[in-house]
Design a protein around this motif. Structure first.
Motif, short mmCIF file in Angstrom:
data_model
loop_
_atom_site.label_atom_id
_atom_site.label_comp_id
_atom_site.label_asym_id
_atom_site.label_seq_id
_atom_site.Cartn_x
_atom_site.Cartn_y
_atom_site.Cartn_z
N UNK A 29 46.98 37.89 31.41
CA UNK A 29 48.08 37.40 32.25
C UNK A 29 47.62 37.34 33.70
N UNK A 30 46.99 38.41 34.16
CA UNK A 30 46.60 38.49 35.58
C UNK A 30 45.46 37.51 35.90
N UNK A 31 44.43 37.48 35.06
CA UNK A 31 43.24 36.70 35.41
C UNK A 31 43.29 35.24 34.95
N UNK A 32 43.81 35.02 33.73
CA UNK A 32 43.72 33.67 33.17
C UNK A 32 45.00 32.86 33.32
N UNK A 33 46.14 33.52 33.04
CA UNK A 33 47.37 32.73 32.92
C UNK A 33 48.12 32.56 34.23
N UNK A 34 48.15 33.63 35.04
CA UNK A 34 48.92 33.53 36.30
C UNK A 34 48.09 33.95 37.50
N UNK B 204 34.47 39.07 35.45
CA UNK B 204 35.88 38.71 35.57
C UNK B 204 36.18 37.60 34.56
N UNK B 205 37.26 36.87 34.74
CA UNK B 205 37.64 35.83 33.78
C UNK B 205 38.61 34.87 34.45
N UNK B 206 38.89 33.77 33.77
CA UNK B 206 39.86 32.81 34.30
C UNK B 206 39.26 31.97 35.41
#
Ligand code: HEM
Length: 458
Positions: A68-73, A399-401
């Motif tokens: 949620x924190x890194x990829x979606x929002x 990290x990601x996103x």
């Protein structure tokens, strides 16, 4: 390894702190090492809350929440302003610190230079740096600390790929030396980032760090201005600096000014050499401590031609898994911080606007409810169903996103290549009485260096 107890046979891990500690003790431990300041239960927790008179932080450790924190929002969880506070004098408006539209524009200009096809262009420069490192290691006699070699080698890679100059170039050398002292002068960095202290708490070494930052920027400005002139004159080499400085943002049509490029060069150097060096040091120690794994890497390395090409990297499949497993056990960036731009509800808890959200590649990579034998060094795990699942859910050393490390692909070429070149040349052993102790300041280093002994392979 000879020690007894639950960690026997396992690679070193920092001691955890007792469950209950005062804020004062926590801060003291934190300054010494951000990892041993944490309680053991974080290795099994999905979320943890730090509540003190000064700040509220939430460590988020559940794969769905991390996504949620890194990829979606990602736009709802921007980089924390606290990080910028410590780093601004050195990094200015670098992509590492910016948010929103500025950050989006910068990534649009930078990312193409690091894409797969163009990464291939950096390979000869990386190879040259790797071969030089092997030569320097060959000059070592007896037991020695490999960390300075790793830093030197990784800095060489950055200068060669970015500006087509080796670390022996006088400006490159001067930047490298200034960075070394800058890092010694900036111990407050992580503390300020993770623990938002009120303004009246004194920041240590600030003056020395600012002086260092100015000196580094002066040197980098010289290199960047020179490059700008060469681009205009049509004489610039086709390296990363030229690629980035000649890229036009497809949305705004703008390019980087010299000053904005200086900010980016500073972060490429800081983010790109310290991290890779740390990972290389740990990977070498692990290979020395697990000789059967070392022999498998050496066997793979022996299949490379004398002067390998980019396409030969496909031969280093196991070596790549060794490097990955190193990043899981010793992620160079152990924790990252974001700020909640709006109130959210995580695991039935209200997280207020402005709260610090801590993501921990370190704890996620060793989570006991996710990974099988989380503390064991086992590069073969990535061929198992559990390993593959965790690679997707619980492996975030880069990290990601959208805000994933720009240099992830670059580092995954550099690391395995260096390991293969070194293992092709030497057999490596650990040194008795010199078991490394992980401590995290800027990156996860070994407290007293990484000591090895080398013997040439016949
Ligand atoms: C093993 C090596 C490396 C590791 C483990 C690593 C790890 C990371 C991590 C965790 C972040 C995210 C930090 C955060 O969001 O707070 C990051 C960002 C970044 N890294 Fe790397 N890195 C490595 C190598 C490199 C290299 C070689 C370069 C460049 C040549 C590089 C350039 C960057 C940049 C520019 C960012 C900022 C991206 C953004 O915020 O949009 N890194 N890195």
């Amino acid at each position: 390894m000879t020690e007894a107890g639950p960690d026997a046979g396992m690679p070193p891990r920092p001691a955890s702190r007792p469950e209950k500690t005062s804020l004062r003790t926590y801060l003291k431990l934190f300054r010494r090492d951000i990892l041993s300041a944490q309680p053991d239960k974080l290795y099994g927790a999905w979320m943890a809350e730090y509540r003190t008179p000064f700040f509220r932080s939430y460590l988020v450790n559940q794969p769905a929440l991390v996504k949620t924190v890194l990829n979606e929002r990602p736009m709802d969880f921007p980089k924390s302003a606290r990080i910028a506070e410590g780093l601004r004098p050195l990094l200015g408006e670098s992509v590492f610190l910016t948010n929103g539209e500025t950050w989006l524009r910068q990534r649009r200009i930078i990312d193409p230079a690091f894409e797969g096809g163009r990464l291939k262009d950096t390979f000869p420069a990386m190879l040259a740096a790797g071969r030089e490192m092997v030569a320097r290691l060959g000059a070592e006699e007896g037991d020695f600390d490999v960390e300075p070699h790793a830093s030197h080698g990784a800095a060489d890679v950055i200068f060669r790929t970015l500006f087509s100059i080796p670390i022996t170039h006088h400006t490159a050398r001067a930047v490298f030396d200034e960075f070394q002292s800058y890092q010694r002068a900036q111990p407050i960095l992580n503390l300020a980032a993770f623990v938002p202290l009120p303004k009246w708490v004194p920041r240590f070494h600030r003056r020395a760090a600012r002086r260092g930052a100015r000196a580094i920027r002066r040197l980098i400005t010289g290199l960047t201005a020179e490059r700008m002139a060469a681009i205009r004159a049509g004489t610039a080499p086709d390296d990363l600096a030229t690629k980035i400085m000649t890229t036009t943002d497809p949305v705004t049509g703008a390019r980087f000014s010299t000053e904005e490029m200086v900010d980016q060069v500073a972060i490429f150097f800081l983010a790109g050499h310290e991290t890779s060096a740390t990972a290389l040091g740990w990977a070498l120690w692990l290979l020395a401590a697990y000789p059967e794994v070392q022999e498998r890497v050496a066997a793979e390395a022996a299949t490379l031609p004398e002067v390998p090409e980019f396409s030969d990297l496909s031969k280093l499949r196991f070596t790549k898994d060794v490097f990955r497993e190193t990043l899981r056990l010793y992620p160079p960036v152990p924790m990252m911080v974001r700020e909640a731009a709006c109130p959210v509800r995580f695991r039935a808890r209200d997280v207020p606007k402005g709260a610090q959200i801590v993501l921990s590649p370190w704890h996620l990579g060793r989570h006991r409810h996710l990974w099988e034998r989380p503390d064991a060094f086992d590069p073969d795990r990535f061929a198992t169903a559990n390993g593959r699942q965790c690679l997707r859910d619980a492996f975030i050393p880069f990290s990601a996103g959208p805000r994933v490390c720009t240099g992830a692909g670059f580092a995954m070429v550099e690391g395995p290549l260096f390991l293969a070149l070194i293992l092709r040349a030497f057999r490596i052993e650990t040194v008795e009485g010199r078991r490394p102790v992980p401590v995290a300041h800027l990156t996860v280093r070994s407290r007293d260096g990484i000591w090895l002994r080398l013997a040439p392979r016949g």
